[in-house]
Design a protein around this motif. Structure first.
Motif, mmCIF file in Angstrom:
data_model
loop_
_atom_site.group_PDB
_atom_site.id
_atom_site.type_symbol
_atom_site.label_atom_id
_atom_site.label_comp_id
_atom_site.label_asym_id
_atom_site.label_seq_id
_atom_site.Cartn_x
_atom_site.Cartn_y
_atom_site.Cartn_z
ATOM 1 N N ARG A 98 0.914 -1.132 0.058
ATOM 2 C CA ARG A 98 -0.040 0.039 -0.110
ATOM 3 C C ARG A 98 0.952 1.306 0.144
ATOM 4 N NH1 ARG A 98 -5.674 0.350 -0.423
ATOM 5 N NH2 ARG A 98 -6.434 -1.720 -0.209
ATOM 6 N N PHE A 99 0.336 2.195 -0.847
ATOM 7 C CA PHE A 99 0.973 3.460 -0.798
ATOM 8 C C PHE A 99 -0.051 4.673 -0.608
ATOM 9 C CE2 PHE A 99 3.170 7.355 -2.532
ATOM 10 C CZ PHE A 99 4.583 7.118 -2.669
ATOM 11 N N VAL A 100 0.320 5.356 0.325
ATOM 12 C CA VAL A 100 -0.687 6.545 0.726
ATOM 13 C C VAL A 100 0.355 7.931 0.635
ATOM 14 C CG1 VAL A 100 -2.143 7.494 2.290
ATOM 15 C CG2 VAL A 100 -1.666 5.046 2.342
ATOM 16 N N PHE A 101 -0.692 8.802 -0.149
ATOM 17 C CA PHE A 101 0.197 9.884 -0.612
ATOM 18 C C PHE A 101 -0.560 11.278 0.047
ATOM 19 C CE2 PHE A 101 0.072 13.621 -3.805
ATOM 20 C CZ PHE A 101 1.690 13.963 -3.653
ATOM 21 N N ALA A 102 0.165 12.068 0.741
ATOM 22 C CA ALA A 102 -0.370 13.353 1.215
ATOM 23 C C ALA A 102 -0.433 14.440 0.035
ATOM 24 C CB ALA A 102 0.476 13.865 2.444
ATOM 25 N N SER A 103 -1.577 14.664 -0.553
ATOM 26 C CA SER A 103 -1.995 15.712 -1.582
ATOM 27 C C SER A 103 -2.226 16.873 -0.758
ATOM 28 C CB SER A 103 -2.869 15.144 -2.744
ATOM 29 O OG SER A 103 -3.061 16.084 -3.715
ATOM 30 N N ILE A 154 -4.896 11.589 0.384
ATOM 31 C CA ILE A 154 -5.816 12.266 0.964
ATOM 32 C C ILE A 154 -5.290 13.708 0.642
ATOM 33 C CG2 ILE A 154 -5.902 10.656 3.177
ATOM 34 C CD1 ILE A 154 -4.454 12.735 4.748
ATOM 35 N N ARG A 155 -6.483 14.642 0.717
ATOM 36 C CA ARG A 155 -6.199 15.789 0.411
ATOM 37 C C ARG A 155 -6.408 16.967 1.887
ATOM 38 N NH1 ARG A 155 -9.808 16.100 -5.150
ATOM 39 N NH2 ARG A 155 -8.080 15.128 -6.359
ATOM 40 N N PRO A 156 -5.707 17.081 2.900
ATOM 41 C CA PRO A 156 -5.994 17.367 4.075
ATOM 42 C C PRO A 156 -5.902 19.059 3.836
ATOM 43 C CG PRO A 156 -3.643 16.682 4.080
ATOM 44 C CD PRO A 156 -4.360 16.212 2.863
ATOM 45 N N ARG A 157 -6.790 19.555 4.521
ATOM 46 C CA ARG A 157 -7.081 21.140 4.340
ATOM 47 C C ARG A 157 -6.435 21.970 5.430
ATOM 48 N NH1 ARG A 157 -6.917 26.024 2.517
ATOM 49 N NH2 ARG A 157 -8.967 27.204 2.677
ATOM 50 N N ALA A 158 -5.350 22.761 5.233
ATOM 51 C CA ALA A 158 -4.445 23.455 6.270
ATOM 52 C C ALA A 158 -4.430 22.728 7.410
ATOM 53 C CB ALA A 158 -5.688 24.726 6.504
ATOM 54 N N ILE A 159 -3.291 21.793 7.541
ATOM 55 C CA ILE A 159 -2.846 21.210 8.574
ATOM 56 C C ILE A 159 -2.115 22.178 9.637
ATOM 57 C CG2 ILE A 159 -1.351 19.282 9.542
ATOM 58 C CD1 ILE A 159 -1.825 17.901 6.887
ATOM 59 N N TYR A 160 -2.377 22.032 10.864
ATOM 60 C CA TYR A 160 -1.944 22.896 11.913
ATOM 61 C C TYR A 160 -1.750 21.931 13.072
ATOM 62 C CZ TYR A 160 -6.180 22.777 14.566
ATOM 63 O OH TYR A 160 -7.268 22.381 15.278
ATOM 64 N N GLY A 161 -0.923 22.523 14.095
ATOM 65 C CA GLY A 161 -0.740 21.879 15.286
ATOM 66 C C GLY A 161 0.926 21.995 15.778
ATOM 67 N N ARG A 162 1.358 21.120 16.485
ATOM 68 C CA ARG A 162 2.774 21.084 17.012
ATOM 69 C C ARG A 162 3.414 20.813 15.930
ATOM 70 N NH1 ARG A 162 2.292 18.020 21.087
ATOM 71 N NH2 ARG A 162 1.795 19.831 22.630
ATOM 72 N N ASP A 191 -11.634 26.105 6.227
ATOM 73 C CA ASP A 191 -11.767 24.748 7.070
ATOM 74 C C ASP A 191 -10.297 24.269 7.395
ATOM 75 O OD1 ASP A 191 -11.572 23.745 4.617
ATOM 76 O OD2 ASP A 191 -13.538 22.650 4.887
ATOM 77 N N VAL A 192 -10.009 23.895 8.458
ATOM 78 C CA VAL A 192 -8.542 23.404 8.980
ATOM 79 C C VAL A 192 -8.540 22.059 9.502
ATOM 80 C CG1 VAL A 192 -7.752 25.792 9.575
ATOM 81 C CG2 VAL A 192 -8.786 24.452 11.203
ATOM 82 N N THR A 193 -7.492 21.349 9.493
ATOM 83 C CA THR A 193 -7.280 20.156 10.143
ATOM 84 C C THR A 193 -6.264 19.659 10.887
ATOM 85 O OG1 THR A 193 -7.828 19.366 7.694
ATOM 86 C CG2 THR A 193 -6.999 17.769 9.072
ATOM 87 N N HIS A 194 -6.471 19.322 12.191
ATOM 88 C CA HIS A 194 -5.395 19.090 13.015
ATOM 89 C C HIS A 194 -4.687 18.104 12.653
ATOM 90 C CE1 HIS A 194 -3.517 18.083 17.016
ATOM 91 N NE2 HIS A 194 -3.626 19.354 17.269
ATOM 92 N N ARG A 195 -3.273 18.044 12.950
ATOM 93 C CA ARG A 195 -2.398 17.216 12.569
ATOM 94 C C ARG A 195 -2.667 15.642 12.900
ATOM 95 N NH1 ARG A 195 1.865 15.990 16.610
ATOM 96 N NH2 ARG A 195 1.278 16.619 18.789
ATOM 97 N N ARG A 196 -3.462 15.617 14.290
ATOM 98 C CA ARG A 196 -3.646 14.059 14.412
ATOM 99 C C ARG A 196 -4.744 13.549 13.713
ATOM 100 N NH1 ARG A 196 -3.064 16.257 19.766
ATOM 101 N NH2 ARG A 196 -5.284 16.064 20.177
ATOM 102 N N ASP A 197 -5.834 14.427 13.221
ATOM 103 C CA ASP A 197 -6.800 13.897 12.476
ATOM 104 C C ASP A 197 -6.298 13.731 11.248
ATOM 105 O OD1 ASP A 197 -8.994 14.088 14.341
ATOM 106 O OD2 ASP A 197 -9.668 16.131 13.762
ATOM 107 N N ALA A 198 -5.611 14.274 10.613
ATOM 108 C CA ALA A 198 -4.732 14.211 9.388
ATOM 109 C C ALA A 198 -3.879 12.881 9.165
ATOM 110 C CB ALA A 198 -3.875 15.219 8.869
ATOM 111 N N ALA A 199 -3.199 12.664 10.412
ATOM 112 C CA ALA A 199 -2.427 11.503 10.676
ATOM 113 C C ALA A 199 -3.617 10.187 10.658
ATOM 114 C CB ALA A 199 -1.591 11.326 11.761
ATOM 115 N N ARG A 200 -4.358 10.092 11.310
ATOM 116 C CA ARG A 200 -5.571 9.245 11.393
ATOM 117 C C ARG A 200 -6.013 8.856 9.978
ATOM 118 N NH1 ARG A 200 -9.583 9.147 13.572
ATOM 119 N NH2 ARG A 200 -10.092 11.352 14.077
ATOM 120 N N ALA A 201 -6.356 9.991 9.348
ATOM 121 C CA ALA A 201 -6.978 9.833 7.890
ATOM 122 C C ALA A 201 -5.997 9.018 7.176
ATOM 123 C CB ALA A 201 -7.201 11.147 7.357
ATOM 124 N N MET A 202 -4.461 9.575 7.179
ATOM 125 C CA MET A 202 -3.680 8.813 6.212
ATOM 126 C C MET A 202 -3.829 7.237 6.576
ATOM 127 S SD MET A 202 -1.511 10.717 4.524
ATOM 128 C CE MET A 202 0.171 9.973 4.285
#
Length: 310
Positions: A98-103, A154-162, A191-202
């Motif tokens: 499997r290959f997952v890309f952060a677009s 995935i296309r994560p919108r505006a990732i933020y956090g630590r 709309d924004v995306t917290h880093r942990r939500d983006a990671a779980r989505a990946m």
């Protein structure tokens, strides 16, 4: 599962490493500069032999990218396109499953307000930035891959956090200077995306159907003025807002970019991409991720922004 995380030193990469380790997976990490991360291998995805990175790997999570509004076309092509193509080919040859890309949802932007976009929304004929163009091409390489390896994105919108180096740090810098520009009155919806939500989505996307891409956000949209207000309350920084009409901000960005190129290429404070991002609404429909992946946002902006001021 043995997973490789590229771009592991970044905001999304670090969050992904944390989540994979928390779930008990065996993780290999890589970035160009050496950092203290599990099973770390320093590598340049553009030039280095990638076989040692992907040997024995079950799943590749490709987060590495040149994420900037200011770089040359050759730089974007090398880091975002060529490196992705090389990694896909090396992963296929190594038997990765499997290959997952952060677009990036920047590929949707066309200089107009665009609301509640689904993954099949029309894309502009011409991207608004070299960055968006390079991510669009890299996503196409991944999703159109033909082989045994299943590829998703995935296309994560505006990732933020630590460890965020782009979104909130720039806003905080403006706040500390005492003036935050409000392009078009700060009415643009984001709309924004917290880093942990983006990671779980990946991680969820690794089990999704091959060839698919999903929008990812926190599930709530704010005006830019509202985001600034929340960040201001959390930080305690005193500042004032400066209203700037959209056409004036765009003209200033063109001038700033021209002067920056003449003066040696250092990124200007205001770019056309920033003006479009802050002055025009762009929100995403995440119903497909909810349906296909079981994705559920877990961190609100009110909660997630707190860690940026710790």
């Amino acid at each position: 599962m043995r997973a490789l995380v590229t771009g592991a030193s970044g905001c999304l990469g670090r969050a992904l490493v944390e989540e994979l380790c928390r779930q008990g997976h065996d993780v290999v990490t890589t970035a160009r500069a050496r950092v203290d991360l599990p099973a770390f291998i320093a590598a340049d995805l553009v030039t280095d032999d990638l076989r040692p990175l992907v040997a024995g790997i079950d799943r590749v999570f490709h987060c590495a990218a040149l994420s900037s509004a200011w770089a040359s076309r050759p730089e974007f092509q090398a880091v975002n396109i060529r490196a992705t193509k090389r990694l896909v080919e090396a992963s296929e040859a190594a038997g990765v499953g499997r290959f997952v890309f952060a677009s990036s949802p920047s590929i949707y932007a066309d200089g107009t307000d665009r609301l509640n976009l689904a993954e099949n929304a029309a894309l502009p004929t011409r991207c608004m930035s070299l960055y968006a163009q390079s991510k669009r091409e890299a996503e196409r390489i991944v999703l159109n891959h033909e082989g045994a390896m299943q590829c998703t994105a995935i296309r994560p919108r505006a990732i933020y956090g630590r460890h965020d180096r782009a979104l909130l740090p720039r806003l905080i810098d403006a706040m500390r200077r005492g003036k935050v520009p409000m392009i078009a009155g700060g009415r643009a919806l984001i709309d924004v995306t917290h880093r942990r939500d983006a990671a779980r989505a990946m991680i969820l996307a690794a089990d999704g159907p091959g060839g698919h891409v999903w929008n990812i956000t926190s599930g709530e949209a704010f005006t830019f003025r509202e985001l600034v207000g929340i960040a201001g309350r959390r930080s305690g920084i005193a500042f004032r807002t400066i209203p700037i009409p959209y056409h004036v901000a765009k003209a200033l960005a063109v001038l700033s970019e021209t002067l920056a190129r003449v003066g040696g290429g250092k990124e200007p404070r205001l770019t056309r991409q920033a003006v479009a991002s802050l002055g025009r609404s762009l929100t995403l429909d995440i119903s497909a991720a909810r349906r296909d992946l079981g994705y559920r946002p877990s961190v609100s902006f009110e909660q997630g922004v707190a860690e940026c001021f710790e």
